[in-house]
Design an enzyme around this catalytic site. Structure first.
Site, PDB file in Angstrom:
ATOM      1  N   VAL A 114       0.770   6.253   3.805  1.00  0.00           N
ATOM      2  CA  VAL A 114       1.050   7.166   4.907  1.00  0.00           C
ATOM      3  C   VAL A 114       1.788   6.514   6.081  1.00  0.00           C
ATOM      4  CG1 VAL A 114      -1.212   6.812   6.010  1.00  0.00           C
ATOM      5  CG2 VAL A 114       0.011   8.964   6.334  1.00  0.00           C
ATOM      6  N   ILE A 126       1.224  15.955   7.208  1.00  0.00           N
ATOM      7  CA  ILE A 126      -0.163  15.509   7.301  1.00  0.00           C
ATOM      8  C   ILE A 126      -0.996  16.278   6.288  1.00  0.00           C
ATOM      9  CG2 ILE A 126      -2.206  15.450   8.766  1.00  0.00           C
ATOM     10  CD1 ILE A 126      -0.391  15.018  11.144  1.00  0.00           C
ATOM     11  N   TYR A 151      -7.272   6.336 -11.175  1.00  0.00           N
ATOM     12  CA  TYR A 151      -6.819   5.113 -10.491  1.00  0.00           C
ATOM     13  C   TYR A 151      -8.001   4.229 -10.130  1.00  0.00           C
ATOM     14  CZ  TYR A 151      -5.428   2.107  -6.640  1.00  0.00           C
ATOM     15  OH  TYR A 151      -5.250   1.029  -5.815  1.00  0.00           O
ATOM     16  N   GLY A 174      -9.474  14.359  -5.248  1.00  0.00           N
ATOM     17  CA  GLY A 174      -9.742  12.987  -5.679  1.00  0.00           C
ATOM     18  C   GLY A 174      -9.558  11.924  -4.619  1.00  0.00           C
ATOM     19  N   ASN A 184       8.167  -5.800 -13.779  1.00  0.00           N
ATOM     20  CA  ASN A 184       9.193  -5.000 -14.457  1.00  0.00           C
ATOM     21  C   ASN A 184       9.827  -3.976 -13.516  1.00  0.00           C
ATOM     22  OD1 ASN A 184       7.180  -3.076 -14.223  1.00  0.00           O
ATOM     23  ND2 ASN A 184       7.020  -2.651 -16.414  1.00  0.00           N
ATOM     24  N   ILE A 215       3.116  -5.890 -18.561  1.00  0.00           N
ATOM     25  CA  ILE A 215       1.813  -6.552 -18.665  1.00  0.00           C
ATOM     26  C   ILE A 215       0.848  -5.811 -19.574  1.00  0.00           C
ATOM     27  CG2 ILE A 215       2.021  -7.631 -16.387  1.00  0.00           C
ATOM     28  CD1 ILE A 215      -0.060  -5.466 -15.431  1.00  0.00           C
TER      29      ILE A 215
END
Length: 299
Positions: free
Chosen positions: A187, A203, A143, A268, A32, A54
């Site tokens: 990155v 950075i 995630y 995280g 999509n 989905i």
């Protein structure tokens, strides 16, 4: 029968589509085109494209889906750590419900193989490098939690229903068509784009965090090997896809060249990643072929 690629307009998925077309497969792409980090989406003129969500249960009732399917490569996902932290419900809906929908479609369509794109982010902080598939999980964000839930679903669909699945944990994929938009883009592409525009590269933290940077062509090769293997010891399994070497983010900036500055660390995220790739070498016969320093020098 047709081969289905979800997320086939994106970075890794579009390369898999191209390889399948070169091999003569009849390819249907489900995408999509909602990935915010993608500046461009890619379409192969010899593939068929379907715009579907989905994560919606109604997807399974779509008349656009092929009735019969040979292989499914499932790459469509909410695939960035920080956006998933900001909107965990969306990440879980796409990555968990979306994967379950595709596994169900695989069963209904008679698919002979289901190849799932997961992440090395599930190793977190408590595991020492090199990272092995047998290590305990340490999910630091929605995630990684949602992607590893997809791995579990793949394992269940093999052990309970007999669907041959293979799951891959990718380590920092880079290469042509890599996402370039926004501060959360990968990155390598982000640094190259900043350098090209004459901007200072941002950075995160001290830049000494190390990553196992893996070229997209090697990731494609792993997917094709998984689709073709008749070694049943691969079914229901999870494999690392990484080079077995790592570089610091600061080293990458210096390879690209140009000014850089440091910004605040993000929550995280793991400090260092390095794949133990012995399992994928042994069972699928895969090995990495491209070194990131050589690739950057050629750009």
């Amino acid at each position: 029968m047709k081969t289905v690629v979800t997320g086939g307009c994106g970075f890794i998925g579009s390369h898999i589509v191209d390889e399948l077309i070169l091999e003569g497969h009849d390819v249907v792409v489900i995408d999509n085109m909602s990935a915010e980090a993608n500046k461009d989406f890619y379409k192969n003129p010899n593939a068929e494209y379907i715009n579907l969500d989905i994560s919606s249960e109604s997807m399974l009732m779509s008349e656009d889906l092929p009735e019969k399917c040979h292989w499914i490569f499932h790459l469509a996902a909410e695939s960035r750590i920080q956006p998933a932290i900001n909107n965990p419900i969306h990440a879980c809906k796409v990555n968990v419900m979306g994967t379950c929908n595709l596994l169900e479609y695989a069963m209904r369509s008679g698919a002979q193989r289901f190849i799932y794109s997961s992440t090395s982010a599930g190793y977190g902080l408590k595991n020492e490098i090199p990272l092995k598939e047998t290590m305990s999980r340490d999910c630091l964000n929605p995630y990684s939690s949602s992607k590893l839930a997809g791995e579990d679903l793949c394992g269940v669909y093999y052990s309970l229903y007999g669907l041959p699945t293979v799951a891959f944990r990718y380590f920092n994929v880079y290469g042509d068509r890599q996402p370039l938009q926004g501060q959360y883009a990968p990155v390598v592409g982000l640094f190259m784009e900043m350098s090209k525009r004459g901007e200072s590269m941002s950075i995160v933290g001290d830049g000494l965090q190390r990553r196992d940077f893996t070229h997209v062509s090697d990731v494609v090769k792993a997917n094709i090997l998984a689709a073709k293997t008749e070694d049943k010891s691969a079914y229901g399994e999870v494999f690392n896809v990484g080079t077995g070497t790592n570089r610091s983010v600061l080293e990458i900036a210096q390879m690209i060249g140009g000014p850089y500055h440091h910004i605040s660390e993000r929550p995280g995220e793991a400090r260092d990643t390095l794949a133990d790739n012995a399992k994928i070498r042994r069972i699928l016969g895969w090995e990495p072929t491209i070194d990131i320093e050589d690739w950057i020098e050629q750009q």
